[in-house]
Design an enzyme around this catalytic site. Structure first.
Site, PDB file in Angstrom:
ATOM      1  N   ASP A  27       0.833  -1.197   0.000  1.00 18.07           N
ATOM      2  CA  ASP A  27       0.000   0.000   0.000  1.00 18.07           C
ATOM      3  C   ASP A  27       0.878   1.262   0.000  1.00 18.07           C
ATOM      4  O   ASP A  27       2.033   1.229   0.454  1.00 18.07           O
ATOM      5  CB  ASP A  27      -0.878   0.051   1.262  1.00 18.07           C
ATOM      6  CG  ASP A  27      -1.863  -1.102   1.324  1.00 18.07           C
ATOM      7  OD1 ASP A  27      -2.185  -1.673   0.261  1.00 18.07           O
ATOM      8  OD2 ASP A  27      -2.304  -1.430   2.441  1.00 18.07           O
TER       9      ASP A  27
HETATM   10  N1  URA Z   1      -1.325  -5.957   3.848  1.00 18.40           N
HETATM   11  C1  URA Z   1      -1.775  -4.688   3.909  1.00 18.40           C
HETATM   12  O1  URA Z   1      -2.771  -4.395   4.549  1.00 18.40           O
HETATM   13  N2  URA Z   1      -1.075  -3.739   3.250  1.00 18.40           N
HETATM   14  C2  URA Z   1       0.059  -3.998   2.563  1.00 18.40           C
HETATM   15  O2  URA Z   1       0.659  -3.075   2.000  1.00 18.40           O
HETATM   16  C3  URA Z   1       0.513  -5.327   2.512  1.00 18.40           C
HETATM   17  C4  URA Z   1      -0.198  -6.287   3.160  1.00 18.40           C
END
Ligand code: URA
Length: 234
Positions: free
Chosen positions: A103
């Site tokens: 993310d």
């Molecule tokens: N899980 C999440 O919530 N975000 C990420 O970036 C990777 C795994």
């Protein structure tokens, strides 16, 4: 490979622009200026300089990158800086696949590779390797055992989804490690949210058996060795 094709593939412009570059004597191969765009060569076997800058060629390149917060896991985006904008020459001349996105507000280990087979190996649902995250929560962490069984969350299409058993380890009041084999949208955040915890920092610290190199500060990257690529696959 033809010289003009090689230079175009290394982002020096169209075949026509490359021809002009050659015509102006900007390209040297093994110390000699070369102007013939139709020259056939094996780029990996020669020292190729463009305007004095060495352009090493590799058939496949795989990088480990320490993604900083605020960068999008993409090759381009109109709104946010993207992880590939962190790469310098010659690596910014290659087109990378991103194996396992993070993310915008997550950080940590990312694998960028030109090797389509490796991407498949790392992200194919059947082969799913564990990805390990260090999670920092607002609340005091008391019990994560339901994550070891599997919890119901929503996937990227907001459909109900039961997670596979995860491996968890509480590190301190506010920190834990979790290893999962899937990669649904916001999966770790949603897993913690399903049991009442708010993730305020998420760092990926390992993919498969390979850990994030502690020498890499956020924004830094390096080429993986053949042994490390084998580690990743194992
Ligand atoms: N899980 C999440 O919530 N975000 C990420 O970036 C990777 C795994």
């Amino acid at each position: 490979m033809r010289l003009d094709k090689f230079l175009a593939s290394m982002q020096f412009g169209s075949r026509k622009e490359v021809k002009m570059m050659l015509h102006h004597g900007r390209v040297q191969i093994d110390g000699t200026i070369v102007k013939d765009e139709s020259l056939h060569l094996e780029p990996a076997k020669h020292q190729i300089l463009v305007d004095g800058e060495s352009i090493p060629y590799f058939e496949q390149v795989t990088l480990m990158l320490h993604k900083p917060v605020g960068y999008l896991s993409a090759n381009e985006d109109p709104r946010h800086p993207v992880v590939t904008s962190l790469l310098h020459s010659p690596w910014n001349r290659y087109t990378f696949h991103i194996a396992g996105r993070l993310d915008l507000d997550s950080e940590g280990m990312m694998i960028l590779t030109t090797d389509g087979e490796l991407v498949h190996e790392l992200i194919a649902p059947k082969k799913m390797h564990y990805k390990t995250y260090r999670v920092t929560c607002d609340e005091v962490i008391q019990d994560l055992s339901s994550l070891e069984q599997g919890v119901e969350i929503r996937d990227g299409n907001e459909q109900p989804f039961v997670t596979l058993p995860a491996k968890v380890r509480i590190l301190s009041d506010h920190q834990a490690e979790i290893a999962i084999r899937e990669g649904k949208f916001h999966q770790v955040k949603r897993m913690f949210a399903s049991i009442g915890y708010t993730v305020n920092r998420l760092e990926r610290i390992a993919i498969g058996n390979l850990s994030l190199d502690p020498q890499l500060a956020p924004g830094e990257y390096r080429v993986l060795t053949e042994n490390e690529i084998q580690e990743l696959k194992s």
